[in-house]
Write a protein that holds these residues in place. Structure first.
Motif, PDB file in Angstrom:
ATOM      1  N   GLN A 131       0.790  -1.221   0.000  1.00 55.29           N
ATOM      2  CA  GLN A 131       0.000   0.000   0.000  1.00 55.29           C
ATOM      3  C   GLN A 131       0.828   1.280   0.000  1.00 55.29           C
ATOM      4  O   GLN A 131       0.304   2.342  -0.322  1.00 55.29           O
ATOM      5  N   THR A 276       3.244   0.648  -7.686  1.00 58.05           N
ATOM      6  CA  THR A 276       3.000   1.683  -6.685  1.00 58.05           C
ATOM      7  C   THR A 276       2.295   2.884  -7.293  1.00 58.05           C
ATOM      8  O   THR A 276       1.337   3.424  -6.721  1.00 58.05           O
ATOM      9  N   ASN A 279      -1.315   2.110  -7.857  1.00 59.70           N
ATOM     10  CA  ASN A 279      -2.018   2.090  -6.577  1.00 59.70           C
ATOM     11  C   ASN A 279      -2.312   3.510  -6.109  1.00 59.70           C
ATOM     12  O   ASN A 279      -3.465   3.856  -5.794  1.00 59.70           O
ATOM     13  N   ARG A 283      -6.089   5.366  -5.944  1.00 58.52           N
ATOM     14  CA  ARG A 283      -6.639   5.784  -4.654  1.00 58.52           C
ATOM     15  C   ARG A 283      -6.852   7.295  -4.595  1.00 58.52           C
ATOM     16  O   ARG A 283      -7.879   7.768  -4.089  1.00 58.52           O
ATOM     17  N   LEU A 383      -3.616  -4.244  -5.422  1.00 57.85           N
ATOM     18  CA  LEU A 383      -4.063  -3.076  -6.184  1.00 57.85           C
ATOM     19  C   LEU A 383      -5.562  -2.858  -5.993  1.00 57.85           C
ATOM     20  O   LEU A 383      -6.330  -3.823  -5.877  1.00 57.85           O
TER      21      LEU A 383
END
Length: 435
Positions: A131, A276, A279, A283, A383
């Motif tokens: 995360q 990353t 992700n 978000r 993910l």
């Protein structure tokens, strides 16, 4: 016509939210803001879990008088000694400990990277957190009753959250020209290296053990004169299989700086960074979509076209790295020296025909079946579903031969079928229309 009070309120709120979005995107470190909050968030990764076990007394780390906690940490995190690579350029935290005679050793597995300097005050560890991206730790190299893996959020990010890592906390490998003391000669240029980098530009400042035919690279090269440039004088740095005349190899866990390990590392660092980025982008996009929709009185999950495009762009970057788009071609076979290639391949999950994404090619490209093994990683599986579904749908489309972009023309029909078959047998969560 004047706006009604309700319409004025909606417009004002929308402007406020859009201003917040603009401020977010202009921030030096946007990942420090909601929803990521990198430094404030508690990591959950292989290293943090090991530290939790140490605190509960469920694990211990044995101190070695010569190597400190290195052997114990490698064992605890499942990092093979065969992955050892040696870098002699002063391009990391403990630069004063690094030189051509005392290179920094790096070890890695699919998630963890460990840096060791002879007589270093600390050992450096980074991990691909599902995360948070790259999360950094140190452990002091003095014997302690209760050794601790301590998270670092400041110094490491100076280099590891820059344009070289696409603005996220990430990993990178660099190729630099290096003088006799190990000082990088930045006036001669510097490259961030991944699987797309031409062979001849790789590994400046690194020792390299392995054979590669007539292909040349910058490894094992120390610039000793002002006129030396671009590695033309590096004939004795090619096809090196023994480093004993360059450093005291018995001071390290192995005598190797394996060329295959280096090539895998260069793919893996880019792949971790792309995961990353996808992700974080997803978000952040969904967070601000919800904010804007609330301001407009719409359902929080009402899709916005700009958000959809943002997620699709991040997904496409992942897909291109997964499928090795623009991979630098090998013109002759490459072989390592440490046994890393054999160990790496043995770890592969195999389909009903015995094939694995960890099978090497090493004659014209890195892998026989060019789809990244990190599709099995915790970082991929964690993910957000909104971006993962796009990635898997795009993979299916490409492997069916339905993509017309030309970006994936390096994949033959046989490649596509093999990758599709391997994933069908070994990967959970594939779309219903998987080829």
């Amino acid at each position: 016509m004047p706006l009604s009070n309700s319409r004025v309120w909606i417009a004002v709120m929308a402007i406020a939210v859009l201003t917040t979005i603009a401020e977010y995107t202009q921030a030096d470190d946007p990942f420090e803001r909601a929803p990521i909050e990198y430094s404030k968030s508690d990591p959950d990764n292989a290293v943090s879990r090991l530290q939790a076990k140490l605190e509960r007394g469920e694990a211990t780390l044995k101190y070695d008088p010569d190597q400190g906690y290195l052997p114990a940490v490698l064992d605890a995190l499942g990092v093979p000694t065969e992955s050892q690579m040696l870098v002699f350029s002063k391009t990391s935290l403990q630069r004063r400990r690094i030189s051509p005679r005392t290179p920094r050793a790096i070890y890695f597995n699919d998630d963890v990277y460990i840096g060791f300097c002879r007589a270093g005050e600390v050992m450096e560890i980074s991990v691909a957190d599902p995360q948070l991206g790259a999360v950094f730790y140190t452990i002091e190299q003095q014997e302690a009753v209760a050794p601790k893996l301590i998270r670092q959020t400041d110094n490491c990010l100076v280099c590891h959250s820059s344009s070289r890592t696409d603005g996220i906390p990430g990993h990178l490998a660099r190729s630099v020209f290096t003088g006799p003391s190990g000082e990088p000669i930045l006036s001669k240029g510097s490259k961030t290296v991944d699987y797309r980098t031409p062979f001849e530009d790789r590994w400046g400042g690194w020792y390299v053990t392995g054979t590669h035919g007539e292909q040349t690279h910058l490894g094992n090269f120390i610039v000793r004169g002002r006129e030396e440039a671009q590695g033309e004088e590096n004939a004795d740095g090619q096809n090196v299989t023994d480093l004993a005349d360059r450093l005291k190899v018995d001071q390290y866990l192995t005598a190797h700086s394996d060329i295959i390990a280096l090539m895998v590392l260069e793919h893996q660092t880019l792949m971790h960074n792309r995961l990353t980025k996808a992700n974080f982008e997803t978000r952040a996009a969904l967070y601000y979509q919800a904010d804007l929709n609330r301001a407009l009185g719409e359902p929080e999950d009402a899709p916005l076209e700009s958000v959809t495009r943002r997620i699709e762009t991040a997904a496409e970057d992942v897909v291109e790295a997964l499928l090795f788009v623009d991979e630098a071609e090998l013109t002759e076979p490459v072989a390592g020296t440490s046994g890393y290639a054999e160990l790496f391949s043995e770890l592969g999950v195999r389909d009903s025909s015995g094939r694995s994404l960890r099978d090497f090619d090493l004659e014209r490209r890195l892998f026989k079946h060019p789809c990244s093994y990190l599709i099995y990683s915790e970082a991929f599986d964690s993910l957000p579903k909104e971006v993962k579904s796009v990635i898997l749908s795009r993979l299916a489309e490409i492997l069916r031969g339905e993509d017309a972009s030309g970006r994936f023309d390096h994949l033959s029909a046989e490649d596509c079928q093999a990758i599709a078959d391997i994933l069908r047998d070994t990967k959970d969560g594939l779309p219903a229309d998987w080829p």
